[in-house]
Enzyme design. Structure first.
Site, PDB file in Angstrom:
ATOM      1  N   ASN A 175      55.483  40.288  44.390  1.00 16.43           N
ATOM      2  CA  ASN A 175      56.021  40.022  43.056  1.00 16.43           C
ATOM      3  C   ASN A 175      55.502  41.088  42.091  1.00 16.43           C
ATOM      4  OD1 ASN A 175      56.684  39.045  40.538  1.00 16.43           O
ATOM      5  ND2 ASN A 175      55.899  36.973  40.893  1.00 16.43           N
ATOM      6  N   CYS A 183      57.986  37.489  34.082  1.00 20.12           N
ATOM      7  CA  CYS A 183      58.841  37.889  35.212  1.00 20.12           C
ATOM      8  C   CYS A 183      60.319  37.994  34.839  1.00 20.12           C
ATOM      9  CB  CYS A 183      58.666  36.923  36.363  1.00 20.12           C
ATOM     10  SG  CYS A 183      57.016  37.012  37.053  1.00 20.12           S
ATOM     11  N   HIS A 204      64.857  37.727  41.060  1.00 12.25           N
ATOM     12  CA  HIS A 204      63.441  38.053  40.892  1.00 12.25           C
ATOM     13  C   HIS A 204      62.730  37.663  42.179  1.00 12.25           C
ATOM     14  CE1 HIS A 204      59.417  38.306  39.509  1.00 12.25           C
ATOM     15  NE2 HIS A 204      59.229  36.994  39.510  1.00 12.25           N
TER      16      HIS A 204
HETATM   17  O1  UT7 Z   1      56.925  35.130  39.291  1.00 11.43           O
HETATM   18  C1  UT7 Z   1      56.728  34.226  38.283  1.00 11.43           C
HETATM   19  C2  UT7 Z   1      56.645  32.854  38.659  1.00 11.43           C
HETATM   20  N1  UT7 Z   1      55.780  32.561  39.776  1.00 11.43           N
HETATM   21  C3  UT7 Z   1      56.285  31.904  40.797  1.00 11.43           C
HETATM   22  O2  UT7 Z   1      57.457  31.670  40.852  1.00 11.43           O
HETATM   23  C4  UT7 Z   1      55.321  31.419  41.847  1.00 11.43           C
HETATM   24  C5  UT7 Z   1      55.612  29.995  42.162  1.00 11.43           C
HETATM   25  N2  UT7 Z   1      54.667  29.370  43.062  1.00 11.43           N
HETATM   26  C6  UT7 Z   1      54.571  29.708  44.371  1.00 11.43           C
HETATM   27  O3  UT7 Z   1      55.252  30.623  44.829  1.00 11.43           O
HETATM   28  C7  UT7 Z   1      53.698  28.883  45.244  1.00 11.43           C
HETATM   29  O4  UT7 Z   1      53.268  27.743  44.532  1.00 11.43           O
HETATM   30  C8  UT7 Z   1      52.438  29.625  45.800  1.00 11.43           C
HETATM   31  C9  UT7 Z   1      52.874  30.674  46.793  1.00 11.43           C
HETATM   32  C10 UT7 Z   1      51.677  30.252  44.664  1.00 11.43           C
HETATM   33  C11 UT7 Z   1      51.543  28.633  46.547  1.00 11.43           C
HETATM   34  O5  UT7 Z   1      52.284  28.002  47.567  1.00 11.43           O
HETATM   35  P1  UT7 Z   1      52.302  26.413  47.677  1.00 11.43           P
HETATM   36  O6  UT7 Z   1      53.138  26.099  48.846  1.00 11.43           O
HETATM   37  O7  UT7 Z   1      52.747  25.850  46.355  1.00 11.43           O
HETATM   38  O8  UT7 Z   1      50.800  26.083  47.982  1.00 11.43           O
HETATM   39  P2  UT7 Z   1      49.817  25.094  47.211  1.00 11.43           P
HETATM   40  O9  UT7 Z   1      49.309  25.717  45.981  1.00 11.43           O
HETATM   41  O10 UT7 Z   1      50.470  23.757  47.114  1.00 11.43           O
HETATM   42  O11 UT7 Z   1      48.650  24.971  48.251  1.00 11.43           O
HETATM   43  C12 UT7 Z   1      48.819  24.350  49.532  1.00 11.43           C
HETATM   44  C13 UT7 Z   1      47.543  24.500  50.327  1.00 11.43           C
HETATM   45  C14 UT7 Z   1      46.285  24.086  49.553  1.00 11.43           C
HETATM   46  O12 UT7 Z   1      45.362  23.528  50.466  1.00 11.43           O
HETATM   47  P3  UT7 Z   1      45.213  21.958  50.614  1.00 11.43           P
HETATM   48  O13 UT7 Z   1      44.812  21.465  49.256  1.00 11.43           O
HETATM   49  O14 UT7 Z   1      46.554  21.456  51.047  1.00 11.43           O
HETATM   50  O15 UT7 Z   1      44.152  21.821  51.658  1.00 11.43           O
HETATM   51  C15 UT7 Z   1      45.749  25.405  49.038  1.00 11.43           C
HETATM   52  O16 UT7 Z   1      44.374  25.363  48.795  1.00 11.43           O
HETATM   53  O17 UT7 Z   1      47.340  25.864  50.684  1.00 11.43           O
HETATM   54  C16 UT7 Z   1      46.068  26.308  50.192  1.00 11.43           C
HETATM   55  N3  UT7 Z   1      46.201  27.711  49.786  1.00 11.43           N
HETATM   56  C17 UT7 Z   1      46.057  28.725  50.659  1.00 11.43           C
HETATM   57  N4  UT7 Z   1      45.756  28.762  51.968  1.00 11.43           N
HETATM   58  C18 UT7 Z   1      45.687  29.973  52.566  1.00 11.43           C
HETATM   59  C19 UT7 Z   1      46.496  28.215  48.569  1.00 11.43           C
HETATM   60  N5  UT7 Z   1      46.545  29.546  48.619  1.00 11.43           N
HETATM   61  C20 UT7 Z   1      46.263  29.894  49.905  1.00 11.43           C
HETATM   62  C21 UT7 Z   1      46.179  31.118  50.585  1.00 11.43           C
HETATM   63  N6  UT7 Z   1      45.886  31.098  51.906  1.00 11.43           N
HETATM   64  N7  UT7 Z   1      46.370  32.290  49.971  1.00 11.43           N
END
Ligand code: UT7
Length: 332
Positions: free
Chosen positions: A286, A116, A256
């Site tokens: 993204n 990225c 970004h």
């Molecule tokens: O571009 C290059 C670099 N990349 C980035 O900068 C991305 C960085 N990371 C992020 O933007 C975020 O971590 C994500 C958007 C990928 C995920 O968001 P998050 O707030 O970190 O969510 P999480 O992975 O901590 O998941 C929270 C909850 C989980 O459920 P439980 O375990 O709390 O019950 C996940 O299973 O949300 C759940 N979850 C979803 N729910 C609905 C994960 N993905 C989804 C989804 N829809 N698509």
């Protein structure tokens, strides 16, 4: 003789027509519009459809439009650097496919891969060719067809990425405009959090790697998020400090577009209000190397000669960095 700086003299972008909305994703994986919007800021993204279409099919229309906008004949181009993580093929470089397609017969070209942060790293690299005095017209492309490496059964990654890209023209400037400073960083210990498990020389494609879905982008989102918030904000603050810039001096942050929350944390740290932050993540998601040129393209009409811009990125690798530049032209 006055010092030569490398200035952006034109910008263009391209996004494919097909719009993949949060609503459509709801039919593909267990997710919902509310979750995606509140966690990322993304509403929809573009997808390049069609057989035998790769990243060059995003880059070529952008470069053709750039040549037109800047009144440049293709044969005048000296160099084209293509930042991409999704090249058309492992080799040859996508840059070569682009130069051939647009008729840049005198240009040499190569790809640069920094996930990225690719566009940022390529822009910094290209600026050195201009500053050397040896090259006069350098095109930097940032483009990715992320849909080619996204697993549409993995809700943690498929909601984030989209296809798209842009291109800028870089030329010598003697008025002190253009790129002023850059800070680029990488840390390979972060590789494990965002990578593709197979398909490289370490683990070439086999029936098993395909069956195990190992040719898709794998991400530990929370880990990447943690490092991204700190990395992008730190480096943006550092480049302001060492150039004696306050929030008032900065006209635009060009971040970004990975997650709206990462962008907001960076802007906060820089002391910038929302109206100084370029944002189009809601429309395109993204697009990896594509996000920064797509932002510049969409906001071009609001940019004025002399405006101080900070470009900042964080991505797989880990890679991250910031560029401070003075915009070189008024809206045309
Ligand atoms: O571009 C290059 C670099 N990349 C980035 O900068 C991305 C960085 N990371 C992020 O933007 C975020 O971590 C994500 C958007 C990928 C995920 O968001 P998050 O707030 O970190 O969510 P999480 O992975 O901590 O998941 C929270 C909850 C989980 O459920 P439980 O375990 O709390 O019950 C996940 O299973 O949300 C759940 N979850 C979803 N729910 C609905 C994960 N993905 C989804 C989804 N829809 N698509």
């Amino acid at each position: 003789m006055s010092k030569i700086t490398a200035a952006i003299t034109g910008v263009s972008g391209y996004v494919p027509e097909y719009v993949l909305t949060n609503k459509e994703l709801e039919t593909m994986v267990d997710t919902n519009d509310e979750w995606i919007t509140s966690r990322t800021g993304i509403k929809e993204r573009r997808i390049l459809k069609g057989e035998n279409k790769g990243t060059s099919h995003i880059a070529v229309p952008a470069v053709k439009d750039l040549l037109k906008k800047t009144n440049t004949k293709p044969e005048e181009v000296d160099l084209l650097i293509c930042a991409t993580t999704t090249p058309d093929m492992v080799f040859p470089a996508t840059a070569n496919l682009i130069t051939a397609e647009v008729g840049a017969v005198n240009a040499f070209g190569y790809d640069l891969q920094a996930a990225c942060s690719g566009f940022l790293f390529a822009l910094a690299t290209a600026s050195k060719f201009i500053e050397s005095g040896q090259y006069k017209k350098v095109i930097v492309v940032g483009a990715d067809k992320m849909s080619s490496i996204v697993d549409y059964t993995d809700r943690a990654t498929c909601i984030i990425f989209g296809d798209g890209g842009g291109a800028i023209m870089l030329e010598p400037n003697t008025e002190g405009l253009g790129i002023q400073d850059s800070i680029l960083k990488s840390d390979g210990t972060g590789a494990q959090f965002l990578f593709m498990k197979a398909g490289g020389s370490r683990r070439p494609a086999t029936i098993e790697t395909v069956q195990n879905r190992e040719h898709y982008a794998f991400q530990e989102g929370q880990q990447v998020f943690k490092f991204a918030v700190k990395g992008m904000a730190d480096v943006s603050a550092e480049i302001m400090e060492r150039n004696h810039l306050t929030g008032d001096d900065v006209a635009w942050l060009v971040p970004h577009q990975a997650n709206k929350r990462i962008i907001e944390a960076t802007a906060n740290r820089m002391g910038l209000s929302n109206d100084k932050v370029m944002l189009n993540i809601h429309k395109y998601g993204n697009t990896t190397s594509g996000t920064i040129p797509l932002c510049l393209w969409e906001y071009e009409k609001q940019l004025k000669k002399g405006d101080n811009l900070i470009l900042a990125a964080f991505g797989g690798g880990f890679t991250w960095g910031a560029i401070y530049l003075k915009w070189a032209y008024d809206p045309k």
